[in-house]
Structures are given as structure tokens and as C-alpha cells.
Design an enzyme around this catalytic site. Structure first.
Site, PDB file in Angstrom:
ATOM      1  N   PRO A  88       0.814  -1.224   0.000  1.00 40.89           N
ATOM      2  CA  PRO A  88       0.000   0.000   0.000  1.00 40.89           C
ATOM      3  C   PRO A  88       0.844   1.270   0.000  1.00 40.89           C
ATOM      4  O   PRO A  88       0.372   2.358  -0.299  1.00 40.89           O
ATOM      5  CB  PRO A  88      -0.818  -0.114   1.295  1.00 40.89           C
ATOM      6  CG  PRO A  88      -0.769  -1.554   1.671  1.00 40.89           C
ATOM      7  CD  PRO A  88       0.554  -2.057   1.183  1.00 40.89           C
ATOM      8  N   GLU A 115       2.323  -8.762   8.080  1.00 41.41           N
ATOM      9  CA  GLU A 115       2.336  -7.286   8.065  1.00 41.41           C
ATOM     10  C   GLU A 115       3.316  -6.747   7.019  1.00 41.41           C
ATOM     11  O   GLU A 115       3.530  -5.534   6.934  1.00 41.41           O
ATOM     12  CB  GLU A 115       2.721  -6.763   9.449  1.00 41.41           C
ATOM     13  CG  GLU A 115       1.773  -7.175  10.568  1.00 41.41           C
ATOM     14  CD  GLU A 115       0.331  -6.789  10.270  1.00 41.41           C
ATOM     15  OE1 GLU A 115      -0.553  -7.650  10.343  1.00 41.41           O
ATOM     16  OE2 GLU A 115       0.103  -5.598   9.915  1.00 41.41           O
ATOM     17  N   ARG A 153      -1.121  -8.270 -21.169  1.00 41.40           N
ATOM     18  CA  ARG A 153      -1.997  -7.846 -22.273  1.00 41.40           C
ATOM     19  C   ARG A 153      -1.269  -6.902 -23.224  1.00 41.40           C
ATOM     20  O   ARG A 153      -1.654  -6.762 -24.382  1.00 41.40           O
ATOM     21  CB  ARG A 153      -3.251  -7.158 -21.730  1.00 41.40           C
ATOM     22  CG  ARG A 153      -4.188  -8.066 -20.956  1.00 41.40           C
ATOM     23  CD  ARG A 153      -5.297  -7.274 -20.287  1.00 41.40           C
ATOM     24  NE  ARG A 153      -6.065  -6.504 -21.250  1.00 41.40           N
ATOM     25  CZ  ARG A 153      -7.073  -7.005 -21.970  1.00 41.40           C
ATOM     26  NH1 ARG A 153      -7.399  -8.283 -21.848  1.00 41.40           N
ATOM     27  NH2 ARG A 153      -7.752  -6.269 -22.812  1.00 41.40           N
ATOM     28  N   ASP A 168      -8.329  -0.534 -25.203  1.00 40.91           N
ATOM     29  CA  ASP A 168      -8.871  -0.778 -23.858  1.00 40.91           C
ATOM     30  C   ASP A 168      -9.037   0.546 -23.128  1.00 40.91           C
ATOM     31  O   ASP A 168      -8.247   1.453 -23.291  1.00 40.91           O
ATOM     32  CB  ASP A 168      -7.892  -1.646 -23.054  1.00 40.91           C
ATOM     33  CG  ASP A 168      -8.125  -3.117 -23.343  1.00 40.91           C
ATOM     34  OD1 ASP A 168      -9.056  -3.414 -24.082  1.00 40.91           O
ATOM     35  OD2 ASP A 168      -7.357  -3.952 -22.841  1.00 40.91           O
TER      36      ASP A 168
HETATM   37  N1  LIG Z   1      -2.993  -2.494  -1.329  1.00 41.02           N
HETATM   38  C1  LIG Z   1      -1.964  -3.252  -1.787  1.00 41.02           C
HETATM   39  N2  LIG Z   1      -1.384  -3.113  -3.007  1.00 41.02           N
HETATM   40  O1  LIG Z   1      -0.412  -4.032  -3.102  1.00 41.02           O
HETATM   41  N3  LIG Z   1      -0.330  -4.775  -1.996  1.00 41.02           N
HETATM   42  C2  LIG Z   1      -1.278  -4.321  -1.155  1.00 41.02           C
HETATM   43  C3  LIG Z   1      -1.541  -4.845   0.186  1.00 41.02           C
HETATM   44  O2  LIG Z   1      -2.549  -4.515   0.794  1.00 41.02           O
HETATM   45  N4  LIG Z   1      -0.607  -5.672   0.685  1.00 41.02           N
HETATM   46  C4  LIG Z   1      -0.762  -6.267   2.010  1.00 41.02           C
HETATM   47  C5  LIG Z   1      -0.238  -5.370   3.100  1.00 41.02           C
HETATM   48  C6  LIG Z   1       0.372  -6.302   4.123  1.00 41.02           C
HETATM   49  C7  LIG Z   1       0.398  -7.660   3.523  1.00 41.02           C
HETATM   50  O3  LIG Z   1       1.712  -8.154   3.605  1.00 41.02           O
HETATM   51  C8  LIG Z   1       0.004  -7.535   2.092  1.00 41.02           C
END
Ligand SMILES: Nc1nonc1C(=O)N[C@@H]1CC[C@H](O)C1
Length: 245
Positions: A88, A115, A153, A168
Site C-alpha cells: 500500500p 504485516e 496484455r 482498452d
Molecule cells: N494495497 C496493496 N497493493 O499491493 N499490496 C497491497 C496490500 O494490501 N498488501 C498487504 C499489506 C500487508 C500484507 O503483507 C500484504
């Protein structure tokens, strides 16, 4: 294009190439997806792959040594691949980034669990962090699979009609126009006549108008980052004049 995915669930991610266009692309040797599992490098009886975070707090982190061993294995298999960590905290995945990544011959995706991963592994091995969106998932695998699908794609030959990759939605920046197929009359709603006219110029203009109107109504933010052509400008002005009535 070759994808390596560092993940605790390689069999899940490798399923990507067992359906649809990615299955055909894989059979034609256009793409490959290979998992690299930290658990294969676990040495204790429980084959553990997680570890407790310093400073306390809820949840666990991926263990440094088994995760790094899987990253190194992936880098040995795909020596020219940048390492993309799905998190994130990353750069938002969008079509321009997809097109950028599609120019690479190979790519390693690091899918975290728990985490996440130790920041020192990010510093040592990660070239780019990418986020699927502003929400928290149970793992990075879904982000990795979405990225692999969108990037694949763009690989020449993967889509039967390469033009559809360009057409697209978002590939042309705007939201996609409405689409229709048989029957002509569905519960009293008929297919727009222009689409049955056989007049390609009118059809193309209608589709652009629809894309622009949808984009204006649903995603006005798309207009912040795009210089409009004169055609697009006149179409939007036409739409606005109908809204003001
Ligand atoms: N939004 C997202 N975009 O790519 N990955 C995530 C995501 O939430 N990852 C998680 C956070 C902790 C756990 O390890 C995996």
C-alpha cells in the site's frame, strides 16, 4: 515476458497461466510465471517463514533469511529483472505504469504476507514499490496477479487483436464507451442505430463522445492530467451544453 513471483503460495499465482488469454500466451511461449517460495528455504522443523516484529505490535513479518533466499533464487533465474514489491506504500498501479513495465523482458514481483517485509530487504532488493489501491489485502499475491494480467496484455501477440490493447479503457486514457451485441432489441432497449450503420467514421466519433461523457460524469479527475484535442474539447462542450439545459 518472464515473471518471477516471490510468494508463499506459488501454486496459486501460477494458476494465472491456466485460464483465458494468459493460458494461450503461456502455451505460445509469450509469457511465463514462476513462483519462488520462501518456505523452500526454511530450515526449522516447523518450516516457519514469519517472525515477530521488533517494537511489538500486532501481527508478524516475513522472516528475513527465508524471504531473502527466495528473492536471491528469483534474481538468479531472472538476472535482468527489476524487483517490484507490492504494498500500500507503493506507486499506484495505472495504465501508464503498466505500459512502462511491459517494455521489460522480465520482472520479479515480491508478494508480502502478514504485516509485510523487513524494511532492510526493501532497501537491499526492491527497485519499485507498487500499490494496487488504498486498502489492505491479506497478501501481495492479488496485486502481483493483477499486475501480471495487465502487463501481459501489452505483450505483442498476447491479445489476438493488438488494437484492442490500445483501445482498452485507460489505454486511451478515457473510460471505455458502452458496448452492445445481439439481440438488437433487448426488453425494448435497442442498440444505438449508429453502431449498426456500418459508417466507421460515425461509429468512432460516437464511441469517443460516449467515452468523454462517461469520463466527465464519473471520473472528472481524468481531465486534470490530459490536454484535450480540439475534437475532444468540442465533444465535451456539446455534453456540457446538454447538462445546462
Ligand atoms: N494495497 C496493496 N497493493 O499491493 N499490496 C497491497 C496490500 O494490501 N498488501 C498487504 C499489506 C500487508 C500484507 O503483507 C500484504
Amino acid at each position: 515476458m518472464r515473471f518471477g513471483v516471490v510468494t508463499l503460495f506459488p501454486e496459486w499465482v501460477e494458476q494465472l497461466t491456466s485460464v483465458g488469454v494468459l493460458e494461450r500466451a503461456s502455451q505460445n511461449g509469450l509469457i511465463s510465471v514462476t513462483g519462488f517460495n520462501p518456505r523452500d528455504h526454511a530450515t526449522d522443523n516447523h518450516r516457519s517463514v514469519d517472525d515477530r516484529p521488533f517494537g511489538g505490535g500486532p501481527g508478524m513479518l516475513m522472516q528475513v533469511d527465508t524471504t531473502e533466499a527466495a528473492i536471491i533464487k528469483a534474481r538468479e533465474a531472472l538476472p535482468n529483472a527489476p524487483v517490484v514489491y507490492l504494498s500500500p506504500q507503493g506507486r499506484a498501479l495505472n495504465q501508464p505504469l503498466v505500459q512502462e513495465l511491459a517494455r521489460l523482458p522480465e520482472l520479479i514481483l515480491l508478494a508480502g504476507r502478514y504485516e509485510g517485509i523487513d524494511e532492510r530487504l526493501v532497501d537491499e532488493h526492491v527497485d519499485l514499490e507498487v500499490s494496487l489501491g488504498d486498502y489492505v489485502l491479506s497478501g501481495g499475491e492479488l496485486g502481483a496477479m493483477v499486475l501480471i494480467d495487465a502487463v501481459s496484455r501489452m505483450v505483442p501477440g498476447v491479445l489476438g487483436d493488438q488494437a484492442s490493447a490500445e483501445q482498452d479503457s485507460f489505454a486511451a486514457h478515457w473510460l471505455d464507451c458502452p458496448h452492445f451485441t445481439r439481440p438488437v432489441d433487448y426488453r425494448g432497449n435497442t442498440v444505438p442505430e449508429v453502431l449498426r450503420s456500418g459508417h466507421h467514421g460515425r461509429i468512432e466519433a460516437w464511441r469517443l463522445q460516449q467515452s468523454l461523457e462517461r469520463s466527465w460524469d464519473r471520473r472528472p479527475d481524468l481531465f486534470e492530467r490530459k490536454r484535450l484535442t480540439t475534437t475532444e474539447l468540442s465533444m465535451i462542450n456539446e455534453h456540457l451544453s446538454t447538462l445546462e439545459k
